[in-house]
Design a protein around this motif. Structure first.
Motif, PDB file in Angstrom:
ATOM      1  N   MET A   1       0.844  -1.175   0.000  1.00 37.12           N
ATOM      2  CA  MET A   1       0.000   0.000   0.000  1.00 37.12           C
ATOM      3  C   MET A   1       0.887   1.235   0.000  1.00 37.12           C
ATOM      4  O   MET A   1       1.935   1.257   0.626  1.00 37.12           O
ATOM      5  N   GLN A   2       0.460   2.256  -0.721  1.00 37.01           N
ATOM      6  CA  GLN A   2       1.225   3.487  -0.813  1.00 37.01           C
ATOM      7  C   GLN A   2       0.516   4.614  -0.080  1.00 37.01           C
ATOM      8  O   GLN A   2      -0.698   4.710  -0.115  1.00 37.01           O
ATOM      9  N   LEU A   3       1.324   5.465   0.551  1.00 32.83           N
ATOM     10  CA  LEU A   3       0.807   6.562   1.356  1.00 32.83           C
ATOM     11  C   LEU A   3       1.601   7.823   1.029  1.00 32.83           C
ATOM     12  O   LEU A   3       2.829   7.821   1.116  1.00 32.83           O
ATOM     13  N   VAL A   4       0.905   8.909   0.619  1.00 34.40           N
ATOM     14  CA  VAL A   4       1.586  10.182   0.377  1.00 34.40           C
ATOM     15  C   VAL A   4       1.969  10.753   1.735  1.00 34.40           C
ATOM     16  O   VAL A   4       1.117  10.952   2.599  1.00 34.40           O
ATOM     17  N   VAL A   5       3.271  11.001   1.925  1.00 38.53           N
ATOM     18  CA  VAL A   5       3.751  11.466   3.224  1.00 38.53           C
ATOM     19  C   VAL A   5       4.222  12.916   3.217  1.00 38.53           C
ATOM     20  O   VAL A   5       4.385  13.513   4.274  1.00 38.53           O
ATOM     21  N   ALA A   6       4.450  13.486   2.019  1.00 37.72           N
ATOM     22  CA  ALA A   6       4.900  14.877   1.960  1.00 37.72           C
ATOM     23  C   ALA A   6       4.833  15.379   0.517  1.00 37.72           C
ATOM     24  O   ALA A   6       4.730  14.594  -0.424  1.00 37.72           O
ATOM     25  N   ARG A   7       4.898  16.705   0.406  1.00 33.78           N
ATOM     26  CA  ARG A   7       5.019  17.360  -0.907  1.00 33.78           C
ATOM     27  C   ARG A   7       6.220  18.277  -0.821  1.00 33.78           C
ATOM     28  O   ARG A   7       6.381  19.049   0.127  1.00 33.78           O
ATOM     29  N   ILE A   8       7.091  18.201  -1.821  1.00 32.76           N
ATOM     30  CA  ILE A   8       8.282  19.026  -1.838  1.00 32.76           C
ATOM     31  C   ILE A   8       7.905  20.454  -2.221  1.00 32.76           C
ATOM     32  O   ILE A   8       7.178  20.681  -3.186  1.00 32.76           O
ATOM     33  N   GLY A   9       8.439  21.404  -1.449  1.00 36.59           N
ATOM     34  CA  GLY A   9       8.221  22.826  -1.710  1.00 36.59           C
ATOM     35  C   GLY A   9       9.421  23.435  -2.418  1.00 36.59           C
ATOM     36  O   GLY A   9      10.088  22.777  -3.218  1.00 36.59           O
ATOM     37  N   ARG A  10       9.734  24.652  -2.066  1.00 36.17           N
ATOM     38  CA  ARG A  10      10.811  25.371  -2.748  1.00 36.17           C
ATOM     39  C   ARG A  10      12.185  24.948  -2.218  1.00 36.17           C
ATOM     40  O   ARG A  10      12.312  24.386  -1.140  1.00 36.17           O
ATOM     41  N   ALA A  11      13.195  25.283  -3.002  1.00 34.96           N
ATOM     42  CA  ALA A  11      14.573  25.030  -2.596  1.00 34.96           C
ATOM     43  C   ALA A  11      14.928  25.948  -1.431  1.00 34.96           C
ATOM     44  O   ALA A  11      14.389  27.049  -1.287  1.00 34.96           O
ATOM     45  N   HIS A  12      15.827  25.469  -0.576  1.00 32.34           N
ATOM     46  CA  HIS A  12      16.290  26.263   0.565  1.00 32.34           C
ATOM     47  C   HIS A  12      17.814  26.309   0.498  1.00 32.34           C
ATOM     48  O   HIS A  12      18.483  25.284   0.631  1.00 32.34           O
ATOM     49  N   GLY A  13      18.337  27.476   0.276  1.00 32.17           N
ATOM     50  CA  GLY A  13      19.792  27.614   0.198  1.00 32.17           C
ATOM     51  C   GLY A  13      20.348  27.128  -1.125  1.00 32.17           C
ATOM     52  O   GLY A  13      19.610  26.930  -2.098  1.00 32.17           O
ATOM     53  N   ILE A  14      21.666  26.879  -1.150  1.00 35.00           N
ATOM     54  CA  ILE A  14      22.326  26.509  -2.398  1.00 35.00           C
ATOM     55  C   ILE A  14      22.891  25.085  -2.387  1.00 35.00           C
ATOM     56  O   ILE A  14      23.517  24.663  -3.344  1.00 35.00           O
ATOM     57  N   VAL A  18      15.475  21.153   0.395  1.00 32.16           N
ATOM     58  CA  VAL A  18      14.130  21.585   0.005  1.00 32.16           C
ATOM     59  C   VAL A  18      13.248  21.652   1.241  1.00 32.16           C
ATOM     60  O   VAL A  18      13.464  20.936   2.215  1.00 32.16           O
ATOM     61  N   THR A  19      12.251  22.538   1.190  1.00 27.45           N
ATOM     62  CA  THR A  19      11.227  22.535   2.229  1.00 27.45           C
ATOM     63  C   THR A  19      10.225  21.449   1.856  1.00 27.45           C
ATOM     64  O   THR A  19      10.076  21.100   0.678  1.00 27.45           O
ATOM     65  N   VAL A  20       9.552  20.887   2.855  1.00 26.02           N
ATOM     66  CA  VAL A  20       8.518  19.896   2.569  1.00 26.02           C
ATOM     67  C   VAL A  20       7.269  20.200   3.380  1.00 26.02           C
ATOM     68  O   VAL A  20       7.338  20.669   4.512  1.00 26.02           O
ATOM     69  N   GLU A  21       6.127  19.966   2.747  1.00 24.95           N
ATOM     70  CA  GLU A  21       4.834  20.043   3.407  1.00 24.95           C
ATOM     71  C   GLU A  21       4.532  18.627   3.888  1.00 24.95           C
ATOM     72  O   GLU A  21       4.290  17.733   3.087  1.00 24.95           O
ATOM     73  N   VAL A  22       4.593  18.422   5.192  1.00 27.18           N
ATOM     74  CA  VAL A  22       4.424  17.093   5.769  1.00 27.18           C
ATOM     75  C   VAL A  22       2.958  16.687   5.711  1.00 27.18           C
ATOM     76  O   VAL A  22       2.071  17.462   6.074  1.00 27.18           O
ATOM     77  N   ARG A  23       2.686  15.452   5.270  1.00 28.85           N
ATOM     78  CA  ARG A  23       1.328  14.927   5.179  1.00 28.85           C
ATOM     79  C   ARG A  23       1.200  13.599   5.910  1.00 28.85           C
ATOM     80  O   ARG A  23       0.427  12.733   5.521  1.00 28.85           O
ATOM     81  N   THR A  24       1.980  13.439   6.962  1.00 27.20           N
ATOM     82  CA  THR A  24       1.915  12.242   7.780  1.00 27.20           C
ATOM     83  C   THR A  24       2.009  12.641   9.238  1.00 27.20           C
ATOM     84  O   THR A  24       2.646  13.646   9.569  1.00 27.20           O
ATOM     85  N   ASP A  25       1.367  11.856  10.097  1.00 27.16           N
ATOM     86  CA  ASP A  25       1.464  12.110  11.534  1.00 27.16           C
ATOM     87  C   ASP A  25       2.766  11.563  12.106  1.00 27.16           C
ATOM     88  O   ASP A  25       3.074  11.797  13.266  1.00 27.16           O
ATOM     89  N   GLU A  73      15.304  22.709  -6.993  1.00 26.07           N
ATOM     90  CA  GLU A  73      14.167  23.373  -7.638  1.00 26.07           C
ATOM     91  C   GLU A  73      13.450  22.437  -8.608  1.00 26.07           C
ATOM     92  O   GLU A  73      12.237  22.520  -8.781  1.00 26.07           O
ATOM     93  N   ALA A  74      14.168  21.533  -9.225  1.00 28.34           N
ATOM     94  CA  ALA A  74      13.566  20.595 -10.182  1.00 28.34           C
ATOM     95  C   ALA A  74      12.595  19.634  -9.497  1.00 28.34           C
ATOM     96  O   ALA A  74      11.729  19.048 -10.146  1.00 28.34           O
ATOM     97  N   LEU A  75      12.715  19.492  -8.176  1.00 28.07           N
ATOM     98  CA  LEU A  75      11.838  18.580  -7.420  1.00 28.07           C
ATOM     99  C   LEU A  75      10.574  19.250  -6.901  1.00 28.07           C
ATOM    100  O   LEU A  75       9.690  18.576  -6.369  1.00 28.07           O
ATOM    101  N   ARG A  76      10.465  20.551  -7.053  1.00 32.78           N
ATOM    102  CA  ARG A  76       9.330  21.307  -6.491  1.00 32.78           C
ATOM    103  C   ARG A  76       7.990  20.701  -6.905  1.00 32.78           C
ATOM    104  O   ARG A  76       7.787  20.315  -8.047  1.00 32.78           O
ATOM    105  N   ASN A  77       7.077  20.593  -5.943  1.00 29.40           N
ATOM    106  CA  ASN A  77       5.715  20.052  -6.097  1.00 29.40           C
ATOM    107  C   ASN A  77       5.657  18.538  -6.296  1.00 29.40           C
ATOM    108  O   ASN A  77       4.594  17.990  -6.571  1.00 29.40           O
ATOM    109  N   THR A  78       6.772  17.862  -6.146  1.00 31.54           N
ATOM    110  CA  THR A  78       6.785  16.400  -6.222  1.00 31.54           C
ATOM    111  C   THR A  78       6.186  15.825  -4.948  1.00 31.54           C
ATOM    112  O   THR A  78       6.500  16.274  -3.847  1.00 31.54           O
ATOM    113  N   LEU A  79       5.311  14.841  -5.096  1.00 33.24           N
ATOM    114  CA  LEU A  79       4.760  14.139  -3.932  1.00 33.24           C
ATOM    115  C   LEU A  79       5.706  13.019  -3.534  1.00 33.24           C
ATOM    116  O   LEU A  79       6.222  12.303  -4.399  1.00 33.24           O
ATOM    117  N   LEU A  80       5.924  12.864  -2.237  1.00 29.84           N
ATOM    118  CA  LEU A  80       6.747  11.778  -1.708  1.00 29.84           C
ATOM    119  C   LEU A  80       5.822  10.691  -1.176  1.00 29.84           C
ATOM    120  O   LEU A  80       4.919  10.970  -0.381  1.00 29.84           O
TER     121      LEU A  80
END
Length: 187
Positions: A1-14, A18-25, A73-80
């Motif tokens: 079974m697959q579970l979406v656990v995060a979405r990648i946001g914008r790049a942070h630094g050089i 990346v920042t991530v929007e966490v979607r798991t407890d 930056e190429a990973l932005r909006n990718t679901l993990l």
């Protein structure tokens, strides 16, 4: 079974973070160093977490092979997406994974059928059950202990004690409005 656990946001630094929007407890379990995650779109993964840290209240991750801002930056909006065993249970006794709750029958304490959980909506203040009623309509039920008094996975049901007005039938509401609109006979 697959579970979406995060979405990648914008790049942070050089350096490829990346920042991530966490979607798991359970971010410490699903998003720790060494975790291998599938991705959506699939062309960007799988990704292996190299490092993780919290900065200003946000989780920052760096993935193996991503060493600069351009790669991040190429990973932005990718679901993990994590692969999980369907029999796996959360660590806490009164916690549930979404896949355990979806398709449960929702009933009142007296057994009256309300509908079936079709989706779980995770809001900042609380989680909601999206319940499909037998007539095809939907009702949102806050997943709080005062309303959802029992989750019975063995019998595939969630028992609720809703406050007045939460699940009233539209026909009952319309009838009450019609009654209120009619002038009273005065003697």
């Amino acid at each position: 079974m697959q579970l979406v656990v995060a979405r990648i946001g914008r790049a942070h630094g050089i350096k490829g973070e990346v920042t991530v929007e966490v979607r798991t407890d359970e971010p410490e379990l699903r998003l720790g160093p060494g975790a291998v995650l599938l991705t959506d779109p699939a062309s960007t993964g799988p990704l292996t977490i190299e490092t993780g840290r919290v900065h200003s209240g946000r989780l920052l991750l760096r993935f193996e092979g991503v060493k600069d801002r351009t790669g991040a930056e190429a990973l932005r909006n990718t679901l993990l997406i994590a692969e999980i065993d369907p029999e796996e249970l959360p660590e806490e006794e009164d916690e549930y994974y979404d896949h355990q709750l979806v398709d449960l029958d929702v009933v009142l304490a007296d057994g009256t059928e309300i509908g079936v959980i079709s989706e779980i909506s995770h809001l900042p203040s609380q989680d909601l059950f999206i319940v499909e009623r037998p007539d095809g309509s939907e009702v949102m039920i806050p997943f709080v202990s005062e309303i959802v008094t029992e989750i019975d996975l063995e019998n595939q049901r969630a028992v609720i004690v809703p406050p007045p007005g939460l699940i009233d039938d539209r026909a009952e509401i319309a009838s009450a409005r019609e009654d209120a609109a009619e002038p009273e006979d005065r003697a």
